[in-house]
Design an enzyme around this catalytic site. Structure first.
Site, mmCIF file in Angstrom:
data_model
loop_
_atom_site.group_PDB
_atom_site.id
_atom_site.type_symbol
_atom_site.label_atom_id
_atom_site.label_comp_id
_atom_site.label_asym_id
_atom_site.label_seq_id
_atom_site.Cartn_x
_atom_site.Cartn_y
_atom_site.Cartn_z
ATOM 1 N N LYS A 24 -30.096 -2.105 -17.449
ATOM 2 C CA LYS A 24 -30.434 -1.385 -16.212
ATOM 3 C C LYS A 24 -29.304 -1.618 -15.222
ATOM 4 O O LYS A 24 -28.993 -2.763 -14.881
ATOM 5 C CB LYS A 24 -31.760 -1.899 -15.649
ATOM 6 C CG LYS A 24 -32.334 -1.004 -14.577
ATOM 7 C CD LYS A 24 -32.799 0.350 -15.128
ATOM 8 C CE LYS A 24 -34.297 0.404 -15.315
ATOM 9 N NZ LYS A 24 -34.707 1.640 -16.016
ATOM 10 N N THR A 79 -35.116 -1.297 -20.648
ATOM 11 C CA THR A 79 -34.336 -1.482 -19.413
ATOM 12 C C THR A 79 -35.283 -1.652 -18.234
ATOM 13 O O THR A 79 -34.956 -2.336 -17.263
ATOM 14 C CB THR A 79 -33.369 -0.304 -19.165
ATOM 15 O OG1 THR A 79 -34.102 0.870 -18.831
ATOM 16 C CG2 THR A 79 -32.485 -0.047 -20.363
ATOM 17 N N ASP A 80 -36.464 -1.072 -18.332
ATOM 18 C CA ASP A 80 -37.439 -1.237 -17.242
ATOM 19 C C ASP A 80 -37.872 -2.696 -17.112
ATOM 20 O O ASP A 80 -38.060 -3.215 -16.010
ATOM 21 C CB ASP A 80 -38.653 -0.331 -17.496
ATOM 22 C CG ASP A 80 -39.542 -0.259 -16.272
ATOM 23 O OD1 ASP A 80 -39.099 0.293 -15.246
ATOM 24 O OD2 ASP A 80 -40.662 -0.803 -16.328
ATOM 25 N N PHE A 137 10.877 -3.090 0.393
ATOM 26 C CA PHE A 137 10.924 -2.598 -0.994
ATOM 27 C C PHE A 137 12.288 -1.968 -1.196
ATOM 28 O O PHE A 137 12.599 -0.918 -0.644
ATOM 29 C CB PHE A 137 9.803 -1.572 -1.254
ATOM 30 C CG PHE A 137 9.683 -1.206 -2.702
ATOM 31 C CD1 PHE A 137 9.316 -2.158 -3.650
ATOM 32 C CD2 PHE A 137 9.959 0.081 -3.149
ATOM 33 C CE1 PHE A 137 9.222 -1.838 -5.002
ATOM 34 C CE2 PHE A 137 9.870 0.414 -4.492
ATOM 35 C CZ PHE A 137 9.501 -0.550 -5.419
ATOM 36 N N ARG A 191 8.435 -2.420 6.320
ATOM 37 C CA ARG A 191 7.413 -1.380 6.125
ATOM 38 C C ARG A 191 6.030 -1.987 6.345
ATOM 39 O O ARG A 191 5.883 -3.218 6.395
ATOM 40 C CB ARG A 191 7.516 -0.791 4.714
ATOM 41 C CG ARG A 191 7.192 -1.788 3.615
ATOM 42 C CD ARG A 191 7.108 -1.168 2.221
ATOM 43 N NE ARG A 191 6.698 -2.170 1.245
ATOM 44 C CZ ARG A 191 6.404 -1.901 -0.015
ATOM 45 N NH1 ARG A 191 6.505 -0.670 -0.485
ATOM 46 N NH2 ARG A 191 6.020 -2.865 -0.831
ATOM 47 N N GLN A 210 3.884 -6.387 -5.985
ATOM 48 C CA GLN A 210 3.809 -7.206 -7.200
ATOM 49 C C GLN A 210 4.029 -8.679 -6.867
ATOM 50 O O GLN A 210 3.324 -9.569 -7.359
ATOM 51 C CB GLN A 210 4.884 -6.754 -8.223
ATOM 52 C CG GLN A 210 4.573 -5.459 -8.941
ATOM 53 C CD GLN A 210 5.117 -4.217 -8.251
ATOM 54 O OE1 GLN A 210 5.235 -4.180 -7.028
ATOM 55 N NE2 GLN A 210 5.412 -3.186 -9.027
ATOM 56 N N ASN A 258 -1.577 0.526 -3.548
ATOM 57 C CA ASN A 258 -0.585 0.424 -2.470
ATOM 58 C C ASN A 258 -0.873 1.546 -1.481
ATOM 59 O O ASN A 258 -0.590 2.708 -1.748
ATOM 60 C CB ASN A 258 0.824 0.548 -3.065
ATOM 61 C CG ASN A 258 1.909 0.185 -2.069
ATOM 62 O OD1 ASN A 258 1.611 -0.095 -0.909
ATOM 63 N ND2 ASN A 258 3.151 0.197 -2.506
ATOM 64 N N HIS A 291 -0.053 3.647 1.020
ATOM 65 C CA HIS A 291 1.232 3.986 1.641
ATOM 66 C C HIS A 291 1.058 4.433 3.087
ATOM 67 O O HIS A 291 0.144 5.209 3.406
ATOM 68 C CB HIS A 291 1.911 5.123 0.862
ATOM 69 C CG HIS A 291 2.136 4.803 -0.585
ATOM 70 N ND1 HIS A 291 2.895 3.731 -0.999
ATOM 71 C CD2 HIS A 291 1.700 5.404 -1.720
ATOM 72 C CE1 HIS A 291 2.919 3.700 -2.323
ATOM 73 N NE2 HIS A 291 2.191 4.699 -2.786
HETATM 74 O O1 LIG Z 1 5.442 -2.795 -3.603
HETATM 75 C C1 LIG Z 1 5.787 -1.778 -4.220
HETATM 76 N N1 LIG Z 1 5.864 -1.809 -5.575
HETATM 77 C C2 LIG Z 1 6.247 -0.724 -6.311
HETATM 78 O O2 LIG Z 1 6.352 -0.794 -7.578
HETATM 79 C C3 LIG Z 1 6.548 0.466 -5.612
HETATM 80 N N2 LIG Z 1 6.930 1.697 -6.011
HETATM 81 C C4 LIG Z 1 7.047 2.452 -4.895
HETATM 82 O O3 LIG Z 1 7.381 3.684 -4.856
HETATM 83 N N3 LIG Z 1 6.732 1.710 -3.784
HETATM 84 C C5 LIG Z 1 6.441 0.461 -4.197
HETATM 85 N N4 LIG Z 1 6.053 -0.646 -3.531
#
Ligand SMILES: O=c1[nH]c(=O)c2[nH]c(=O)[nH]c2[nH]1
Length: 301
Positions: A12, A57-58, A162, A179, A222, A248, A250
């Site tokens: 459930k 499941t009940d 980056f 950024r 990363q 990410n 953006h």
């Molecule tokens: O921290 C980031 N990792 C990426 O692998 C990546 N690729 C991207 O276009 N921007 C970023 N920023």
């Protein structure tokens, strides 16, 4: 050629269990989303339609609610362990039980600076969760606890770059040394055992993840994820490994009008898609075997 039944599981999903503790006029509230699932020899239920081996499941749903009556409910990990062991005991053909729990946190509403006795407001700083697997398919019972947090939305307005990435004929992204870094973090960590102070450890790991996100100078998302994972494993011997899934989010600098208007990192457009999706595991090289701990866990790479 023969057609046979492949892997299967049933249970459930998403029981919304709300428990009010009203021993005094100062109430407490626990708000859970509980999913149960059983694996094992359920061949007949599928192939001939004989349901003799099936715990409905009940019934699983009713057990999820009944176990919330225990006083106190305790950490979601303990609740899930108890429920998983119970479901396995009730179902002779089951070789594994999985209970996953999300907990929505409520804070007391402050009235005149004092927390109200029975009125609450939902907390928005991420959702705590756990996935407990009790696996009897091997020679000895294996118990796995994977706990974590999701929707932990964080941003930093500098301290992130980056650059130095591969470039080819399709590359348009400019390198940046400053950024916005933002993500809605999913982190899940596997405990090496079950002798753990679940609430204190979860709170400490959440605080450490936030502290590391804030203080690591980020050369990429990363690197931030790895740094957060490394810090958790260094500080918490009870954790065998940790996995992250991080969109990410953006933020692009806007070209402001009228032409010539400067925008030194002040006005951004928050794009919701597409988004980079960065996923990573950080592991102790002597971690005990994960067994089935991660199978069918969303966003576990
Ligand atoms: O921290 C980031 N990792 C990426 O692998 C990546 N690729 C991207 O276009 N921007 C970023 N920023």
């Amino acid at each position: 050629m023969a057609i046979v039944l492949g892997p299967n599981q049933y249970g459930k999903a998403e029981n919304r269990v709300v428990r009010v503790i009203r021993d005094s006029s100062r109430h407490e509230i626990r708000d859970l989303n509980v999913s149960t699932s059983l694996r094992g020899d359920f061949h007949d239920a599928h192939v001939t339609g004989d349901q003799a081996a099936i715990l409905p499941t009940d019934t699983q749903k009713n057990a999820a609610f009944a176990f919330a009556k225990a006083k106190p409910l305790g950490a979601i990990e303990d609740y899930a362990l108890n429920l998983a062991e119970h479901l396995l005991a009730q179902t002779p053909n089951a070789t594994g039980a999985r209970v996953s729990v999300e907990e929505y946190e409520w804070q007391r509403i402050q009235v005149g600076g004092v927390g109200h006795d029975h009125s609450f407001v939902r907390d928005g700083q991420g959702t705590r969760n756990t996935i407990v697997t009790v696996d009897d398919s091997g020679p000895a019972r294996a118990v796995h606890v994977v706990s974590g947090i999701e929707h932990l939305t964080v941003a930093k307005t500098t301290g992130s770059e980056f650059r130095g990435f591969l470039k080819d004929e399709y590359t348009t992204l400019p390198e940046t040394t400053d950024r916005i870094l933002a993500t809605s973090l999913v982190a899940r960590w596997r405990y090496a055992g079950t002798d753990v102070d679940w609430d204190a450890t979860h709170a400490a790991i959440k605080a450490l993840l936030l502290e590391r996100f804030a203080t690591i100078y980020s050369r990429a998302l990363q690197q931030t994820l790895y740094g957060m994972g490394e810090a958790v494993l260094e500080a918490h011997p009870a954790v065998a490994e940790i996995k992250f899934s991080a969109p990410n989010k953006h933020h692009f600098l806007v070209t402001l009008l009228p032409p010539g208007t400067e925008n030194p990192g002040e006005v951004f457009i928050a794009a919701d898609r597409p988004y980079g999706l960065i996923e990573a595991s950080v592991v102790r090289d002597d971690a005990p075997d994960a067994g089935s701990a991660w199978s069918a866990v969303p966003a576990a790479c």
